[in-house]
Write a protein that holds these residues in place. Structure first.
Motif, PDB file in Angstrom:
ATOM      1  N   ILE A 126       0.845  -1.192   0.000  1.00 33.43           N
ATOM      2  CA  ILE A 126       0.000   0.000   0.000  1.00 33.43           C
ATOM      3  C   ILE A 126       0.884   1.247   0.000  1.00 33.43           C
ATOM      4  CG2 ILE A 126      -1.801   1.239   1.262  1.00 33.43           C
ATOM      5  CD1 ILE A 126      -2.572  -1.528   2.476  1.00 33.43           C
ATOM      6  N   LEU A 127       0.545   2.216  -0.846  1.00 31.99           N
ATOM      7  CA  LEU A 127       1.245   3.495  -1.008  1.00 31.99           C
ATOM      8  C   LEU A 127       2.708   3.332  -1.423  1.00 31.99           C
ATOM      9  CD1 LEU A 127      -0.089   5.692   1.959  1.00 31.99           C
ATOM     10  CD2 LEU A 127      -0.976   5.508  -0.360  1.00 31.99           C
ATOM     11  N   ARG A 128       3.057   2.186  -2.000  1.00 32.06           N
ATOM     12  CA  ARG A 128       4.452   1.961  -2.384  1.00 32.06           C
ATOM     13  C   ARG A 128       4.572   1.522  -3.844  1.00 32.06           C
ATOM     14  NH1 ARG A 128       7.898   0.373   2.072  1.00 32.06           N
ATOM     15  NH2 ARG A 128       9.579   0.448   0.575  1.00 32.06           N
ATOM     16  N   ASP A 129       3.571   1.840  -4.682  1.00 29.82           N
ATOM     17  CA  ASP A 129       3.575   1.395  -6.078  1.00 29.82           C
ATOM     18  C   ASP A 129       4.888   1.755  -6.767  1.00 29.82           C
ATOM     19  OD1 ASP A 129       2.749   0.405  -8.528  1.00 29.82           O
ATOM     20  OD2 ASP A 129       1.552   2.151  -9.031  1.00 29.82           O
ATOM     21  N   ARG A 130       5.243   3.017  -6.750  1.00 31.37           N
ATOM     22  CA  ARG A 130       6.508   3.464  -7.335  1.00 31.37           C
ATOM     23  C   ARG A 130       7.503   3.911  -6.262  1.00 31.37           C
ATOM     24  NH1 ARG A 130       2.471   5.659 -10.329  1.00 31.37           N
ATOM     25  NH2 ARG A 130       2.195   4.753 -12.384  1.00 31.37           N
ATOM     26  N   GLY A 131       7.032   4.072  -5.045  1.00 31.21           N
ATOM     27  CA  GLY A 131       7.910   4.472  -3.953  1.00 31.21           C
ATOM     28  C   GLY A 131       8.160   5.970  -3.866  1.00 31.21           C
ATOM     29  N   ASN A 132       7.475   6.766  -4.686  1.00 35.36           N
ATOM     30  CA  ASN A 132       7.736   8.205  -4.695  1.00 35.36           C
ATOM     31  C   ASN A 132       7.361   8.879  -3.382  1.00 35.36           C
ATOM     32  OD1 ASN A 132       8.676   8.009  -7.312  1.00 35.36           O
ATOM     33  ND2 ASN A 132       6.708   8.532  -8.221  1.00 35.36           N
ATOM     34  N   TYR A 135       7.053   7.497  -0.359  1.00 32.49           N
ATOM     35  CA  TYR A 135       7.980   6.989   0.654  1.00 32.49           C
ATOM     36  C   TYR A 135       9.321   7.729   0.564  1.00 32.49           C
ATOM     37  CZ  TYR A 135      10.967   3.500   3.004  1.00 32.49           C
ATOM     38  OH  TYR A 135      11.854   2.865   3.831  1.00 32.49           O
ATOM     39  N   LYS A 136       9.872   7.805  -0.650  1.00 33.48           N
ATOM     40  CA  LYS A 136      11.182   8.433  -0.838  1.00 33.48           C
ATOM     41  C   LYS A 136      11.149   9.947  -0.645  1.00 33.48           C
ATOM     42  CE  LYS A 136      11.703   6.121  -4.758  1.00 33.48           C
ATOM     43  NZ  LYS A 136      12.218   5.689  -6.057  1.00 33.48           N
ATOM     44  N   SER A 137       9.973  10.554  -0.745  1.00 27.01           N
ATOM     45  CA  SER A 137       9.889  12.013  -0.630  1.00 27.01           C
ATOM     46  C   SER A 137       9.867  12.500   0.822  1.00 27.01           C
ATOM     47  CB  SER A 137       8.636  12.532  -1.338  1.00 27.01           C
ATOM     48  OG  SER A 137       7.468  12.235  -0.577  1.00 27.01           O
ATOM     49  N   MET A 138       9.733  11.592   1.777  1.00 27.14           N
ATOM     50  CA  MET A 138       9.675  12.006   3.182  1.00 27.14           C
ATOM     51  C   MET A 138      10.987  12.669   3.577  1.00 27.14           C
ATOM     52  SD  MET A 138       6.780  11.459   4.395  1.00 27.14           S
ATOM     53  CE  MET A 138       5.644  11.146   3.072  1.00 27.14           C
ATOM     54  N   THR A 139      10.865  13.822   4.170  1.00 30.75           N
ATOM     55  CA  THR A 139      12.046  14.576   4.555  1.00 30.75           C
ATOM     56  C   THR A 139      11.744  15.347   5.834  1.00 30.75           C
ATOM     57  OG1 THR A 139      13.723  16.125   3.741  1.00 30.75           O
ATOM     58  CG2 THR A 139      11.444  16.614   3.163  1.00 30.75           C
ATOM     59  N   TYR A 140      12.763  15.969   6.367  1.00 30.81           N
ATOM     60  CA  TYR A 140      12.574  16.844   7.530  1.00 30.81           C
ATOM     61  C   TYR A 140      13.476  18.047   7.361  1.00 30.81           C
ATOM     62  CZ  TYR A 140      17.017  15.207   9.440  1.00 30.81           C
ATOM     63  OH  TYR A 140      18.342  14.915   9.625  1.00 30.81           O
ATOM     64  N   ARG A 141      13.113  19.102   8.058  1.00 29.49           N
ATOM     65  CA  ARG A 141      13.969  20.283   8.072  1.00 29.49           C
ATOM     66  C   ARG A 141      13.832  20.972   9.416  1.00 29.49           C
ATOM     67  NH1 ARG A 141      10.740  24.133   3.797  1.00 29.49           N
ATOM     68  NH2 ARG A 141       8.916  24.454   5.093  1.00 29.49           N
ATOM     69  N   VAL A 142      14.947  21.528   9.839  1.00 37.23           N
ATOM     70  CA  VAL A 142      14.991  22.308  11.074  1.00 37.23           C
ATOM     71  C   VAL A 142      14.748  23.751  10.675  1.00 37.23           C
ATOM     72  CG1 VAL A 142      16.427  23.035  13.011  1.00 37.23           C
ATOM     73  CG2 VAL A 142      16.599  20.684  12.129  1.00 37.23           C
ATOM     74  N   THR A 143      13.742  24.363  11.292  1.00 37.64           N
ATOM     75  CA  THR A 143      13.426  25.762  11.000  1.00 37.64           C
ATOM     76  C   THR A 143      13.447  26.534  12.306  1.00 37.64           C
ATOM     77  OG1 THR A 143      11.046  25.385  11.216  1.00 37.64           O
ATOM     78  CG2 THR A 143      11.985  25.150   9.021  1.00 37.64           C
ATOM     79  N   GLY A 144      14.060  27.669  12.285  1.00 34.94           N
ATOM     80  CA  GLY A 144      14.127  28.472  13.500  1.00 34.94           C
ATOM     81  C   GLY A 144      15.007  27.826  14.551  1.00 34.94           C
ATOM     82  N   ASP A 145      14.806  28.250  15.786  1.00 35.22           N
ATOM     83  CA  ASP A 145      15.635  27.775  16.889  1.00 35.22           C
ATOM     84  C   ASP A 145      15.113  26.507  17.539  1.00 35.22           C
ATOM     85  OD1 ASP A 145      17.386  29.854  16.576  1.00 35.22           O
ATOM     86  OD2 ASP A 145      16.437  31.129  18.097  1.00 35.22           O
ATOM     87  N   ASP A 146      13.818  26.205  17.345  1.00 36.75           N
ATOM     88  CA  ASP A 146      13.263  25.072  18.076  1.00 36.75           C
ATOM     89  C   ASP A 146      12.157  24.337  17.328  1.00 36.75           C
ATOM     90  OD1 ASP A 146      11.320  26.995  18.187  1.00 36.75           O
ATOM     91  OD2 ASP A 146      11.120  26.984  20.363  1.00 36.75           O
ATOM     92  N   VAL A 180      11.122  21.530  14.147  1.00 38.50           N
ATOM     93  CA  VAL A 180      11.457  20.513  13.153  1.00 38.50           C
ATOM     94  C   VAL A 180      10.169  20.172  12.415  1.00 38.50           C
ATOM     95  CG1 VAL A 180      12.297  18.166  12.750  1.00 38.50           C
ATOM     96  CG2 VAL A 180      13.264  19.523  14.607  1.00 38.50           C
ATOM     97  N   GLU A 181      10.211  20.211  11.095  1.00 35.40           N
ATOM     98  CA  GLU A 181       9.069  19.823  10.275  1.00 35.40           C
ATOM     99  C   GLU A 181       9.406  18.515   9.572  1.00 35.40           C
ATOM    100  OE1 GLU A 181       7.358  24.211   8.987  1.00 35.40           O
ATOM    101  OE2 GLU A 181       8.405  22.990   7.511  1.00 35.40           O
ATOM    102  N   VAL A 182       8.443  17.599   9.573  1.00 40.44           N
ATOM    103  CA  VAL A 182       8.591  16.321   8.894  1.00 40.44           C
ATOM    104  C   VAL A 182       7.437  16.211   7.919  1.00 40.44           C
ATOM    105  CG1 VAL A 182       8.687  13.815   9.161  1.00 40.44           C
ATOM    106  CG2 VAL A 182       9.621  15.299  10.942  1.00 40.44           C
ATOM    107  N   GLY A 183       7.737  15.890   6.670  1.00 37.58           N
ATOM    108  CA  GLY A 183       6.660  15.770   5.702  1.00 37.58           C
ATOM    109  C   GLY A 183       7.176  15.538   4.304  1.00 37.58           C
ATOM    110  N   THR A 184       6.372  15.940   3.335  1.00 37.43           N
ATOM    111  CA  THR A 184       6.666  15.740   1.927  1.00 37.43           C
ATOM    112  C   THR A 184       6.169  16.941   1.140  1.00 37.43           C
ATOM    113  OG1 THR A 184       6.210  14.362  -0.009  1.00 37.43           O
ATOM    114  CG2 THR A 184       4.505  14.453   1.659  1.00 37.43           C
ATOM    115  N   ASN A 185       6.753  17.159  -0.022  1.00 40.42           N
ATOM    116  CA  ASN A 185       6.280  18.241  -0.876  1.00 40.42           C
ATOM    117  C   ASN A 185       5.371  17.728  -1.990  1.00 40.42           C
ATOM    118  OD1 ASN A 185       8.127  16.922  -2.463  1.00 40.42           O
ATOM    119  ND2 ASN A 185       9.258  18.734  -3.064  1.00 40.42           N
ATOM    120  N   LEU A 186       5.026  16.452  -1.985  1.00 34.97           N
ATOM    121  CA  LEU A 186       4.148  15.908  -3.015  1.00 34.97           C
ATOM    122  C   LEU A 186       2.709  16.338  -2.739  1.00 34.97           C
ATOM    123  CD1 LEU A 186       5.623  12.325  -3.473  1.00 34.97           C
ATOM    124  CD2 LEU A 186       6.055  14.385  -4.820  1.00 34.97           C
ATOM    125  N   VAL A 187       2.091  16.980  -3.735  1.00 33.72           N
ATOM    126  CA  VAL A 187       0.759  17.553  -3.526  1.00 33.72           C
ATOM    127  C   VAL A 187      -0.307  16.500  -3.274  1.00 33.72           C
ATOM    128  CG1 VAL A 187       1.242  19.679  -4.780  1.00 33.72           C
ATOM    129  CG2 VAL A 187       0.360  17.711  -6.019  1.00 33.72           C
TER     130      VAL A 187
END
Length: 193
Positions: A74-80, A82-93, A95-102
């Motif tokens: 499930i949700l792994r047909d092409r793996g896009n 799954y592979k798009s999951m990322t995180y970024r540290v913003t500001g001093d405190d 952390v955002e975890v997510g994906t940019n896939l619409v």
């Protein structure tokens, strides 16, 4: 991240960050470790085919299994996604975890996609004798215009009625017991002298 992301407000994490206020290098390292831990937990949700709370996702429909094979994940047909999951540290405190896939939001929250009635040109060709897998069945096959099997194909305009595709919610982002445990371990390691 324009797809979907989750923001977690946690007093324990915030208190740990405040203790590291004077040591910005260690604080940045902690935030990075939190992001990596949370992303790893999201990947685990995909592998478990379950929500962060451990609730199994709605199974694939029989037609999808037929098209993709009995072992389809499930949700792994092409793996896009799954592979798009990322995180970024913003500001001093933060952390955002997510994906940019619409399209991630419709999988996270579920939804309906309405397809309007339309006319479309489809391309057919006649297959070799006994074209079915069992040597039986129709000799008429769909083909792509200009594709490798397009020779001898003909085009026909067809009417396709409107329909709705209902996609069940299959949450992959969020906080569950496993992530809380992993984040606690990350905090203990980071705050050790």
């Amino acid at each position: 991240m324009s797809g979907v992301s989750i923001k977690i407000e946690d007093g324990g994490v915030r208190a740990a960050l405040e203790r590291l206020e004077g040591n910005l290098d260690r604080k940045a390292e902690l935030l990075d470790a939190i992001g990596a831990t949370a992303r790893q937990d999201v990947w685990q949700n995909f592998e478990d085919q379950a929500s962060p709370a451990g609730i199994p996702w709605a199974p694939l429909k029989p037609a999808t299994l037929k098209r993709r094979g009995a072992g389809a994940q499930i949700l792994r047909d092409r793996g896009n996604l799954y592979k798009s999951m990322t995180y970024r540290v913003t500001g001093d405190d933060t952390v955002e975890v997510g994906t940019n896939l619409v399209y991630a939001g419709v999988h996270q929250f579920g939804g309906s996609i309405k397809r309007e009635a339309r006319e479309q040109v489809v391309h057919f060709r006649f297959a070799a004798e006994g074209a079915g897998k069992d040597g039986k069945g129709s000799r008429l096959r769909f083909t792509k215009a200009g594709g490798r099997h397009a020779e001898g194909a003909y085009a026909r305009k067809v009417s396709i009625g409107g329909y709705t595709i209902n996609i069940p919610a299959r949450p992959f982002l969020g906080v569950g017991p496993r992530l809380v445990e992993r984040l606690n371990e990350t905090l203990v390691e980071a705050l050790a002298p």
